[in-house]
Design a protein around this motif. Sequence first.
Motif, short mmCIF file in Angstrom:
data_model
loop_
_atom_site.label_atom_id
_atom_site.label_comp_id
_atom_site.label_asym_id
_atom_site.label_seq_id
_atom_site.Cartn_x
_atom_site.Cartn_y
_atom_site.Cartn_z
N ASP A 255 20.52 98.77 82.79
CA ASP A 255 21.80 98.71 82.08
C ASP A 255 21.57 99.19 80.65
OD1 ASP A 255 23.64 96.84 80.15
OD2 ASP A 255 24.70 97.37 81.99
N TRP A 256 22.28 100.23 80.24
CA TRP A 256 22.07 100.82 78.91
C TRP A 256 22.46 99.85 77.80
CZ3 TRP A 256 19.21 104.76 77.67
CH2 TRP A 256 18.96 105.76 78.62
N HIS A 257 23.48 99.07 78.01
CA HIS A 257 23.90 98.09 77.01
C HIS A 257 22.78 97.09 76.75
CE1 HIS A 257 25.88 94.37 75.62
NE2 HIS A 257 26.72 95.18 75.00
N ALA A 258 22.19 96.57 77.83
CA ALA A 258 21.09 95.61 77.68
C ALA A 258 19.85 96.29 77.11
CB ALA A 258 20.77 94.99 79.04
N PHE A 259 19.63 97.54 77.47
CA PHE A 259 18.45 98.27 76.99
C PHE A 259 18.50 98.45 75.47
CE2 PHE A 259 16.48 102.36 75.82
CZ PHE A 259 15.17 102.08 76.17
N LEU A 260 19.68 98.67 74.93
CA LEU A 260 19.82 98.87 73.49
C LEU A 260 19.30 97.65 72.73
CD1 LEU A 260 20.93 100.73 71.27
CD2 LEU A 260 23.12 99.54 71.48
N LEU A 261 19.65 96.47 73.21
CA LEU A 261 19.21 95.24 72.55
C LEU A 261 17.74 94.95 72.83
CD1 LEU A 261 19.92 92.80 70.86
CD2 LEU A 261 20.76 91.66 72.91
N ALA A 262 17.33 95.05 74.10
CA ALA A 262 15.93 94.76 74.45
C ALA A 262 14.99 95.77 73.82
CB ALA A 262 15.77 94.76 75.97
N GLY A 263 15.42 97.05 73.77
CA GLY A 263 14.58 98.08 73.18
C GLY A 263 14.31 97.83 71.71
N THR A 264 15.31 97.33 71.00
CA THR A 264 15.12 97.00 69.60
C THR A 264 14.11 95.87 69.43
OG1 THR A 264 17.40 97.65 69.12
CG2 THR A 264 16.29 96.30 67.47
N ILE A 265 14.18 94.87 70.31
CA ILE A 265 13.23 93.77 70.25
C ILE A 265 11.82 94.27 70.52
CG2 ILE A 265 12.55 91.58 71.29
CD1 ILE A 265 14.98 91.35 69.57
N PHE A 266 11.68 95.23 71.44
CA PHE A 266 10.35 95.80 71.71
C PHE A 266 9.79 96.47 70.45
CE2 PHE A 266 10.93 95.66 76.42
CZ PHE A 266 9.65 95.19 76.73
N LEU A 267 10.63 97.24 69.76
CA LEU A 267 10.17 97.92 68.56
C LEU A 267 9.83 96.92 67.46
CD1 LEU A 267 12.61 100.98 68.45
CD2 LEU A 267 10.18 100.95 69.10
N LEU A 268 10.64 95.87 67.33
CA LEU A 268 10.35 94.84 66.34
C LEU A 268 9.08 94.06 66.69
CD1 LEU A 268 13.94 93.43 65.63
CD2 LEU A 268 12.58 94.93 64.17
N SER A 269 8.80 93.94 67.99
CA SER A 269 7.60 93.20 68.40
C SER A 269 6.33 93.94 68.00
CB SER A 269 7.61 92.96 69.92
OG SER A 269 7.39 94.16 70.64
N VAL A 270 6.44 95.26 67.76
CA VAL A 270 5.28 96.01 67.27
C VAL A 270 4.84 95.45 65.92
CG1 VAL A 270 4.47 98.28 66.49
CG2 VAL A 270 5.94 98.10 68.51
N PHE A 271 5.80 95.06 65.08
CA PHE A 271 5.46 94.49 63.78
C PHE A 271 4.64 93.21 63.96
CE2 PHE A 271 9.77 96.24 62.10
CZ PHE A 271 9.28 97.52 62.24
N GLU A 272 5.08 92.39 64.92
CA GLU A 272 4.38 91.14 65.19
C GLU A 272 2.96 91.41 65.71
OE1 GLU A 272 4.78 87.20 68.11
OE2 GLU A 272 6.29 88.80 68.16
N ALA A 273 2.84 92.40 66.62
CA ALA A 273 1.52 92.73 67.17
C ALA A 273 0.57 93.23 66.09
CB ALA A 273 1.67 93.79 68.28
N VAL A 274 1.09 94.04 65.17
CA VAL A 274 0.26 94.54 64.08
C VAL A 274 -0.27 93.39 63.24
CG1 VAL A 274 0.33 95.81 61.89
CG2 VAL A 274 1.32 96.82 63.94
N GLY A 275 0.59 92.41 62.95
CA GLY A 275 0.15 91.26 62.18
C GLY A 275 -0.91 90.45 62.90
N ASP A 276 -0.71 90.23 64.22
CA ASP A 276 -1.67 89.45 65.00
C ASP A 276 -3.01 90.17 65.13
OD1 ASP A 276 0.24 87.52 65.34
OD2 ASP A 276 0.87 88.20 67.31
N LEU A 277 -2.98 91.48 65.39
CA LEU A 277 -4.22 92.25 65.53
C LEU A 277 -4.98 92.33 64.21
CD1 LEU A 277 -2.81 95.09 67.80
CD2 LEU A 277 -4.59 93.46 68.47
N THR A 278 -4.24 92.45 63.12
CA THR A 278 -4.88 92.46 61.80
C THR A 278 -5.57 91.14 61.53
OG1 THR A 278 -3.23 94.01 60.95
CG2 THR A 278 -4.49 92.78 59.33
N ALA A 279 -4.90 90.04 61.88
CA ALA A 279 -5.50 88.72 61.69
C ALA A 279 -6.75 88.55 62.55
CB ALA A 279 -4.47 87.63 62.03
N THR A 280 -6.71 89.07 63.79
CA THR A 280 -7.89 88.98 64.67
C THR A 280 -9.06 89.75 64.09
OG1 THR A 280 -6.44 88.83 66.61
CG2 THR A 280 -8.74 89.36 67.01
N ALA A 281 -8.79 90.95 63.57
CA ALA A 281 -9.85 91.74 62.95
C ALA A 281 -10.42 91.01 61.74
CB ALA A 281 -9.31 93.11 62.53
#
Length: 458
Positions: A255-281
């Motif tokens: 569903d494109w409507h749902a994808f628009l919202l979920a896709g944004t969360i995926f892109l925002l989750s990259v920020f979270e992953a970067v923070g977590d990976l930096t902390a692990t390093a």
Amino acid sequence: MHPSQRPNNDLVYQIEDNPPFFNALLSAMTHLLAIFVPMVTPALIVGGALGLSTEITAYLVSMAMVASGVGTFLQVNRFGMIGSGMLSIQSVNFSFVTVMITLGLGMKNQGLTEDTVISTLLGVSFVGAFLVVGAAWLLPYLKRVITPTVSGVVVMMIGLSLIHVGITDFGGGFAAKTNGSFGSWQNLGLASLVLLIVLVFNCFKNPFWRMGGIAIGLIVGYIVALFMGIVDFSALQNLPLITIPIPFKYGFNFDWHAFLLAGTIFLLSVFEAVGDLTATAMVSNKPIEGEEYTARLRGGVMADGLVSVIATALGSLPLTTFAQNNGVIQMTGVASRHVGKYIAAILVILGLFPIIGRLFTTIPSPVLGGAMVLMFGLIAIAGVRIIMTHGINRREAIICATSVGLGLGVAFEPTVFEKLPILFQNPICMGGIAAVVLNLILPEDSQKKVFLDNDLEH
């Protein structure tokens, strides 16, 4: 030296060290103790909020464990460009809980069947996960966008937006709202007992007991619930011996409507992953700048995306790199990536036995709520720590205040931006987008930054 770059000199095993079997197994069990409850909780929350059948909820829980094991194996081994090569544990991403509930309830209100709802949610997530894979290649060009301030705001909004779910379970859950028992003394007492136990164990000096506090609180609460006669075991009848992972078990819908919202969360989750990976390093005595750091970051984010592709295909909610294991590394002094192989194997084995997934579905909502209120609050505090550890001045304070204000405003009054695209009607999206935009347009501030560092308090 910048506070966030100080090495961890207490490591017993470095990243490439291979501990003896017993030491590695003990360390693996310690990590599992810290992440196991948060790993299975999202599926239970989504299943309960959407009124999914016990069979579907249990399958989501089982596949969460299997996918987390597969993802952890990819991360710690670093196959070519895929994986961070650090002790990075994969687990279900809390960022998607609120979004899945919002989208799922909308679909149910449209009259869609249970299988269609779950197949659409997982189908949209399957496609959206490829956005994270693509973002991994763009990381070197996103330094201006993915700052600690932006990452911290996103993590903070995840925790704050989930507290509503936690306090709802605290009062008895969504089902209790329909049967009139919401906020009863029985529910509040049971949830308060779990919360009290978790708080008491958190005061212990022994790190093992502190990390096990949530699990112990849930176990005690579950036992009390048994004596109260509010645990329903009917879901455990006629179970097969092994759960066989079946790709797209409930079909594939998009569903494109749902994808628009979920896709944004995926892109925002990259920020979270970067923070977590930096902390692990950082806690693993590895550089947090330069070519090696960039390679680990790109590989870790790429693995995040690929693992979510695998997870959603199997029937799990999307995964991400977990922050909890960074605290375990600091407390145990074990940063060996080889420990991750033991964690991966144990998770896959546990996920293949359906009795484990079904058993989690029998936990009463107040028991979960007692632990989740604290758990989600800690996620919000983790966001604050990401912001403060890298320093904050007037500019960062303005970005954080505005972003959190808009994000929480949407959470408190969901219809305020109903004339805008749906992205702005989700608290996490609203807060994250505001942080990104403000970070790009506000001029740099020459004011000295304040760091979250004890040495600077004196």
